[in-house]
Design a protein around this motif. Structure first.
Motif, PDB file in Angstrom:
ATOM      1  N   ALA A 215       0.663 -28.881 -51.264  1.00  0.00           N
ATOM      2  CA  ALA A 215       1.357 -27.710 -50.680  1.00  0.00           C
ATOM      3  C   ALA A 215       1.410 -26.330 -51.540  1.00  0.00           C
ATOM      4  CB  ALA A 215       2.798 -28.269 -50.709  1.00  0.00           C
ATOM      5  N   PHE A 216       0.817 -26.566 -52.491  1.00  0.00           N
ATOM      6  CA  PHE A 216       0.557 -25.081 -53.562  1.00  0.00           C
ATOM      7  C   PHE A 216      -0.471 -24.324 -52.875  1.00  0.00           C
ATOM      8  CE2 PHE A 216      -2.836 -27.629 -55.142  1.00  0.00           C
ATOM      9  CZ  PHE A 216      -3.847 -26.651 -55.585  1.00  0.00           C
ATOM     10  N   LEU A 217      -1.345 -24.854 -52.133  1.00  0.00           N
ATOM     11  CA  LEU A 217      -2.312 -24.170 -51.853  1.00  0.00           C
ATOM     12  C   LEU A 217      -2.070 -23.144 -50.716  1.00  0.00           C
ATOM     13  CD1 LEU A 217      -5.035 -26.665 -51.203  1.00  0.00           C
ATOM     14  CD2 LEU A 217      -5.167 -25.195 -52.822  1.00  0.00           C
ATOM     15  N   ALA A 218      -0.950 -23.168 -49.784  1.00  0.00           N
ATOM     16  CA  ALA A 218      -0.431 -22.058 -49.012  1.00  0.00           C
ATOM     17  C   ALA A 218       0.583 -21.498 -49.742  1.00  0.00           C
ATOM     18  CB  ALA A 218       0.554 -22.883 -47.871  1.00  0.00           C
ATOM     19  N   PHE A 219       1.179 -21.604 -50.820  1.00  0.00           N
ATOM     20  CA  PHE A 219       1.881 -20.912 -51.664  1.00  0.00           C
ATOM     21  C   PHE A 219       1.270 -19.882 -52.344  1.00  0.00           C
ATOM     22  CE2 PHE A 219       5.043 -24.669 -52.093  1.00  0.00           C
ATOM     23  CZ  PHE A 219       5.856 -24.138 -50.615  1.00  0.00           C
ATOM     24  N   GLN A 220       0.017 -20.143 -52.809  1.00  0.00           N
ATOM     25  CA  GLN A 220      -0.943 -19.564 -53.633  1.00  0.00           C
ATOM     26  C   GLN A 220      -1.583 -18.406 -52.551  1.00  0.00           C
ATOM     27  OE1 GLN A 220      -2.205 -17.920 -56.775  1.00  0.00           O
ATOM     28  NE2 GLN A 220      -1.268 -19.934 -57.228  1.00  0.00           N
ATOM     29  N   ARG A 221      -1.672 -18.845 -51.495  1.00  0.00           N
ATOM     30  CA  ARG A 221      -2.494 -17.963 -50.646  1.00  0.00           C
ATOM     31  C   ARG A 221      -1.858 -16.516 -50.232  1.00  0.00           C
ATOM     32  NH1 ARG A 221      -2.364 -20.972 -45.332  1.00  0.00           N
ATOM     33  NH2 ARG A 221      -0.297 -20.103 -45.313  1.00  0.00           N
ATOM     34  N   ASP A 222      -0.326 -16.841 -50.151  1.00  0.00           N
ATOM     35  CA  ASP A 222       0.486 -15.971 -49.548  1.00  0.00           C
ATOM     36  C   ASP A 222       0.912 -14.888 -50.569  1.00  0.00           C
ATOM     37  OD1 ASP A 222       0.335 -16.949 -47.200  1.00  0.00           O
ATOM     38  OD2 ASP A 222       2.037 -18.071 -47.433  1.00  0.00           O
ATOM     39  N   ARG A 223       0.261 -15.198 -51.992  1.00  0.00           N
ATOM     40  CA  ARG A 223       0.878 -14.339 -53.138  1.00  0.00           C
ATOM     41  C   ARG A 223       0.139 -12.766 -53.100  1.00  0.00           C
ATOM     42  NH1 ARG A 223       1.454 -16.705 -58.989  1.00  0.00           N
ATOM     43  NH2 ARG A 223       2.760 -14.991 -59.250  1.00  0.00           N
ATOM     44  N   GLY A 224       0.917 -11.777 -53.567  1.00  0.00           N
ATOM     45  CA  GLY A 224       0.542 -10.507 -53.300  1.00  0.00           C
ATOM     46  C   GLY A 224      -0.228  -9.817 -54.725  1.00  0.00           C
ATOM     47  N   THR A 225       0.014  -8.714 -55.018  1.00  0.00           N
ATOM     48  CA  THR A 225      -0.239  -8.004 -56.247  1.00  0.00           C
ATOM     49  C   THR A 225       0.715  -8.040 -57.235  1.00  0.00           C
ATOM     50  OG1 THR A 225      -1.704  -6.562 -54.911  1.00  0.00           O
ATOM     51  CG2 THR A 225      -1.093  -5.944 -57.166  1.00  0.00           C
ATOM     52  N   GLU A 226       0.746  -8.800 -58.158  1.00  0.00           N
ATOM     53  CA  GLU A 226       1.689  -8.633 -59.471  1.00  0.00           C
ATOM     54  C   GLU A 226       1.660  -7.476 -60.160  1.00  0.00           C
ATOM     55  OE1 GLU A 226       2.983 -10.004 -63.311  1.00  0.00           O
ATOM     56  OE2 GLU A 226       0.681  -9.710 -62.739  1.00  0.00           O
ATOM     57  N   VAL A 257       5.526  -4.516 -53.287  1.00  0.00           N
ATOM     58  CA  VAL A 257       5.560  -4.581 -51.792  1.00  0.00           C
ATOM     59  C   VAL A 257       5.622  -3.167 -51.201  1.00  0.00           C
ATOM     60  CG1 VAL A 257       7.286  -5.449 -49.944  1.00  0.00           C
ATOM     61  CG2 VAL A 257       6.880  -6.774 -52.104  1.00  0.00           C
ATOM     62  N   GLY A 258       4.795  -3.155 -50.274  1.00  0.00           N
ATOM     63  CA  GLY A 258       4.791  -1.668 -49.584  1.00  0.00           C
ATOM     64  C   GLY A 258       3.619  -1.514 -48.937  1.00  0.00           C
ATOM     65  N   PRO A 259       3.181  -0.243 -48.362  1.00  0.00           N
ATOM     66  CA  PRO A 259       1.782   0.226 -47.890  1.00  0.00           C
ATOM     67  C   PRO A 259       0.707   0.142 -48.916  1.00  0.00           C
ATOM     68  CG  PRO A 259       3.601   1.967 -47.550  1.00  0.00           C
ATOM     69  CD  PRO A 259       4.236   0.850 -48.515  1.00  0.00           C
ATOM     70  N   GLN A 260      -0.457  -0.323 -48.203  1.00  0.00           N
ATOM     71  CA  GLN A 260      -1.519  -0.671 -48.819  1.00  0.00           C
ATOM     72  C   GLN A 260      -1.519  -1.847 -49.933  1.00  0.00           C
ATOM     73  OE1 GLN A 260      -4.074   1.146 -47.231  1.00  0.00           O
ATOM     74  NE2 GLN A 260      -2.365   2.032 -46.159  1.00  0.00           N
ATOM     75  N   VAL A 261      -0.475  -2.473 -50.298  1.00  0.00           N
ATOM     76  CA  VAL A 261      -0.589  -3.561 -51.133  1.00  0.00           C
ATOM     77  C   VAL A 261      -1.616  -4.664 -50.597  1.00  0.00           C
ATOM     78  CG1 VAL A 261       0.811  -5.271 -52.080  1.00  0.00           C
ATOM     79  CG2 VAL A 261       1.801  -3.087 -51.871  1.00  0.00           C
ATOM     80  N   GLU A 262      -1.429  -5.041 -49.210  1.00  0.00           N
ATOM     81  CA  GLU A 262      -2.358  -6.119 -48.689  1.00  0.00           C
ATOM     82  C   GLU A 262      -3.895  -5.599 -49.030  1.00  0.00           C
ATOM     83  OE1 GLU A 262      -3.030  -8.795 -44.508  1.00  0.00           O
ATOM     84  OE2 GLU A 262      -1.338  -7.377 -44.670  1.00  0.00           O
ATOM     85  N   LEU A 263      -4.133  -4.600 -48.766  1.00  0.00           N
ATOM     86  CA  LEU A 263      -5.571  -3.957 -48.996  1.00  0.00           C
ATOM     87  C   LEU A 263      -5.898  -4.123 -50.347  1.00  0.00           C
ATOM     88  CD1 LEU A 263      -8.125  -2.503 -48.224  1.00  0.00           C
ATOM     89  CD2 LEU A 263      -6.979  -0.308 -48.659  1.00  0.00           C
ATOM     90  N   VAL A 264      -4.976  -3.797 -51.277  1.00  0.00           N
ATOM     91  CA  VAL A 264      -5.466  -3.689 -52.633  1.00  0.00           C
ATOM     92  C   VAL A 264      -5.649  -5.480 -53.226  1.00  0.00           C
ATOM     93  CG1 VAL A 264      -4.794  -3.461 -55.129  1.00  0.00           C
ATOM     94  CG2 VAL A 264      -4.459  -1.678 -53.636  1.00  0.00           C
ATOM     95  N   SER A 265      -4.823  -6.178 -52.508  1.00  0.00           N
ATOM     96  CA  SER A 265      -4.939  -7.662 -52.713  1.00  0.00           C
ATOM     97  C   SER A 265      -6.118  -8.160 -52.268  1.00  0.00           C
ATOM     98  CB  SER A 265      -3.773  -8.450 -52.354  1.00  0.00           C
ATOM     99  OG  SER A 265      -2.709  -8.173 -52.722  1.00  0.00           O
ATOM    100  N   THR A 266      -6.732  -7.665 -51.181  1.00  0.00           N
ATOM    101  CA  THR A 266      -8.009  -8.203 -50.213  1.00  0.00           C
ATOM    102  C   THR A 266      -9.040  -7.584 -51.381  1.00  0.00           C
ATOM    103  OG1 THR A 266      -6.912  -8.020 -48.328  1.00  0.00           O
ATOM    104  CG2 THR A 266      -9.357  -8.052 -48.458  1.00  0.00           C
ATOM    105  N   LEU A 267      -9.084  -6.462 -51.868  1.00  0.00           N
ATOM    106  CA  LEU A 267     -10.035  -5.755 -52.891  1.00  0.00           C
ATOM    107  C   LEU A 267     -10.117  -6.647 -54.060  1.00  0.00           C
ATOM    108  CD1 LEU A 267      -9.654  -2.105 -52.308  1.00  0.00           C
ATOM    109  CD2 LEU A 267     -11.539  -3.276 -51.352  1.00  0.00           C
ATOM    110  N   ALA A 268      -9.165  -7.091 -54.454  1.00  0.00           N
ATOM    111  CA  ALA A 268      -9.012  -8.060 -55.794  1.00  0.00           C
ATOM    112  C   ALA A 268      -9.822  -9.116 -55.467  1.00  0.00           C
ATOM    113  CB  ALA A 268      -7.717  -8.243 -56.377  1.00  0.00           C
TER     114      ALA A 268
END
Length: 416
Positions: A215-226, A257-268
């Motif tokens: 089950a950890f795989l789904a939890f890990q997938r949803d993490r953002g930028t620490e 959490v906020g604007p562009q965080v998902e983008l930076v996570s994707t770039l990582a």
């Protein structure tokens, strides 16, 4: 043939310094000594203890998104049951101390072989306390002990390397990277086959043991930028310029959490893919495999994936300290400078967490400076390690010379 003499730099001193520094770490986690900042022992006394109760009930923590770990992590969380006469946190700290001592013992034992030295043991003795009490209040040191044992055993027994790497990967993922530098040919077939069979068997056993093993795989997938990661520096600086985001406790860590965080996570994630691509290219091009190459390749790989991660928690640095220690047991290693950079980064990490964590959360000048220095040191170590690994193994690099203590049947060459 061994001489029976203790290598230069051993004697009582590593043991004495280890004992003194670990006494300080124990004083910190038992709160005899107070280190500024948040209480780092809460993860053990509250979070791990809660998981322990759930695991004893016969299931993985399916309803807890902070459970971010492969199924083997349950063994570390349940390990205090081996010492039932102590309270949970006390037993956990003692078991981490035992693993710490085991690593020192392995490094000093290896230092008795020809061509091996005690410098690696000193890296471990000094590097662990530089991280402060956090290193005893997480299970990462236990995983590092498995990784150190795997690399040292792999010098002569590739199958043991493969089995231990698989076990480590089911504890916390990253030990799978220990396999990247095994010499091509028969050693690779032995190590990788052993790893695949061990991983398959262990994964099946964990899946049958309790529901929710993966089950950890789904939890890990949803993490953002620490907020301690390399990508987080974008938002630390953006906050000074009016960025509308915020810091929240999510998935067990402080994240932006906020604007562009998902983008930076994707770039990582993209950078991590590029790192993987470089490792695959290196693997294809490498020709000169020395007895030290598996350790140096593992150190480089873990450095690359640490700096490109969406999370760089303080305890991650103990992985690097352990791998740096193994690299430095070999005479002629190319990883001395990256190892020194990691040790300095470990000291800065203590200043960043827990000592200066309030400043990191606030994104003030002190917090940002600490992150820039710590992450900058890790990036520098990664680039230097990658360059030196390439130059010492890929044709067209500098000349090479024999290294004392090579294993029979394994070419042992190092870059001049």
């Amino acid at each position: 043939m061994t001489t029976g003499r203790a290598p230069t730099g051993t004697g009582p001193w590593p043991y004495a310094v280890w004992a003194l520094t670990r006494l300080w770490l124990l004083a910190c986690v038992f709160k005899v000594v107070t280190v500024p900042g948040p209480d780092v022992t809460v993860d053990v006394s509250v979070i791990y203890r809660g998981w322990y109760e759930v695991l004893l009930a016969g299931t993985y923590p399916l309803d807890d998104v902070t459970w971010q770990y492969p199924p083997g992590a349950a063994l570390a969380v349940l390990s205090p049951a081996l010492l039932p006469f102590w309270e949970y946190a006390t037993a956990f700290f003692v078991l981490v101390l035992v693993c710490d001592a085991l690593v020192l013992g392995l490094l000093l034992y290896a230092a008795r072989r020809p061509g091996i030295r005690a410098a690696g043991a000193w890296v471990w003795v000094v590097g662990v306390p530089l991280l402060g009490p956090t290193v005893y209040a997480r299970y990462d040191l236990m995983v590092t002990a498995v990784a150190v044992a795997a690399l040292l055993a792999g010098v002569r027994r590739p199958r043991a390397l493969g089995a231990l790497a698989a076990f480590g990967a089911l504890l916390k993922g990253w030990p799978a990277l220990l396999l990247v530098g095994v010499r091509k040919g028969r050693p690779t077939r032995a190590a990788w086959t052993s790893a695949a069979l061990s991983a398959a068997g262990l994964a099946a056993a964990f899946a049958l043991w309790m529901p929710g093993a993966f089950a950890f795989l789904a939890f890990q997938r949803d993490r953002g930028t620490e907020i301690e990661s390399l990508g987080a520096l974008v938002f630390h600086i953006a906050r000074q310029l009016g960025w509308a985001g915020r810091v929240e406790l999510r998935y067990g860590s402080m994240e932006f959490v906020g604007p562009q965080v998902e983008l930076v996570s994707t770039l990582a994630l993209g950078l991590a893919v590029l790192a993987l691509g470089w490792l695959l290219l290196w693997r294809l091009r490498a020709r000169s495999f020395a007895v030290r190459t598996p350790a140096e390749a593992a150190f480089t790989a873990v450095l690359l994936f640490t700096v490109t991660s969406r999370v760089i928690s303080p305890q991650y640095v103990v992985w690097l300290v352990g791998l740096a220690a193994v690299c430095l047991v070999f005479r002629g290693t190319a990883m001395t400078l990256p190892a020194v950079l990691v040790l300095v980064a470990a000291g800065v990490t203590l200043l960043e967490f827990p000592v200066g964590f309030v400043h990191v959360v606030a994104s003030d000048a002190r917090g940002v400076t600490l992150l820039v220095v710590r992450n900058g040191l890790l990036v520098a170590a990664s680039l230097v390690a990658a360059r030196r690994l390439w130059r010492s193994t890929v044709p067209g690099g500098p000349g090479a010379e024999a290294v004392p203590g090579a294993v029979e049947g394994q070419p042992s060459r190092v870059a001049r």
